[in-house]
Design a protein around this motif. Sequence first.
Motif, PDB file in Angstrom:
ATOM      1  N   PHE A   2       0.825  -1.193   0.000  1.00 53.71           N
ATOM      2  CA  PHE A   2       0.000   0.000   0.000  1.00 53.71           C
ATOM      3  C   PHE A   2       0.870   1.259   0.000  1.00 53.71           C
ATOM      4  CE2 PHE A   2      -3.550  -2.638   2.099  1.00 53.71           C
ATOM      5  CZ  PHE A   2      -4.119  -2.897   0.868  1.00 53.71           C
ATOM      6  N   LEU A 184      -7.877   2.910   3.600  1.00 52.72           N
ATOM      7  CA  LEU A 184      -7.101   2.991   2.362  1.00 52.72           C
ATOM      8  C   LEU A 184      -7.154   4.359   1.694  1.00 52.72           C
ATOM      9  CD1 LEU A 184      -7.922  -0.409   0.641  1.00 52.72           C
ATOM     10  CD2 LEU A 184      -6.124   0.139   2.281  1.00 52.72           C
ATOM     11  N   ASP A 188      -4.708   3.401  -3.222  1.00 55.81           N
ATOM     12  CA  ASP A 188      -4.740   1.995  -2.828  1.00 55.81           C
ATOM     13  C   ASP A 188      -6.054   1.328  -3.226  1.00 55.81           C
ATOM     14  OD1 ASP A 188      -2.151   2.016  -1.606  1.00 55.81           O
ATOM     15  OD2 ASP A 188      -3.034   3.144   0.051  1.00 55.81           O
TER      16      ASP A 188
END
Length: 280
Positions: A2, A184, A188
């Motif tokens: 990520f 996120l 991502d």
Amino acid sequence: MFSKWTKEKRKLNNLKELKRDILEQFKENNCLNKKIVAMVSGGKDSSTALALALDLGLEVKYLVHFTHRWSWDICKEEVMKLSDRFGIEVKFIDITEELLKRIKGAKPSSICRICKNIMKDKAVDIAKREDSIILTGDSALEKVSGAIMNYLRRKYGEVKYNKMELTKVPEKYNIFFFRPLIRLAYEDVLKLMKYYNLNIRRVHEVGDKKFWREGCCLQYAKKLDEETFNKLYLYNKIATEVAREHNFRASVKYPPLEIITVPNKEEYKELIMKRLRELE
């Protein structure tokens, strides 16, 4: 892996860690055997959240897609694609009449909140009848992140980032909301969308200029009434058709009529204005 933001701000390194954290939360809350009602808009976030939930082996009982008279056909079509791909029934719920009731006396800036509240209330009713959890596509920069962090501070004395995905937030509903993307960053979510081989068609609205967040044409209303909505839908239908043809983004605010494009080019605005003049 990520992004740096997700790793540093949300203490999450990769998909493997995310899946582990989510399953631990479901176990901790005795929810592994609960069914899920998935709110899907047809956009990238809710579609990716659904794919991740299914990847975890969780049972999604229904897809729920809310529509109104001014909704985009593309969004409904994308939801049908998800239904066909994953073999999950979709329930279409029209909120037009409820929306027209709630906008009376409201400020134009409140239109999205009004819509979201209607949808959430109806999704909660369905989930409670089915004794289910609600899945949404909320990601890290949604306002609900702050409410979740406050909830975790009260519950654990600190923000435990690995507990963010499954919470009873908003607390007034007393039901679990599952937000697999809540930690996120935007980039991502795009990585996961690609990982799950999701090809989501865009309406080509301007939406949120930073993240290209599409919604519906009502977000561009400067006045809340049925006549304005009808005109706004027609103007934005034409604008987005032109935008898709020429690969840019466009929206129309009304009233008064204001054309917005990304990139911001006069030639793009003139293409749209030419089509709008044909209505006269």
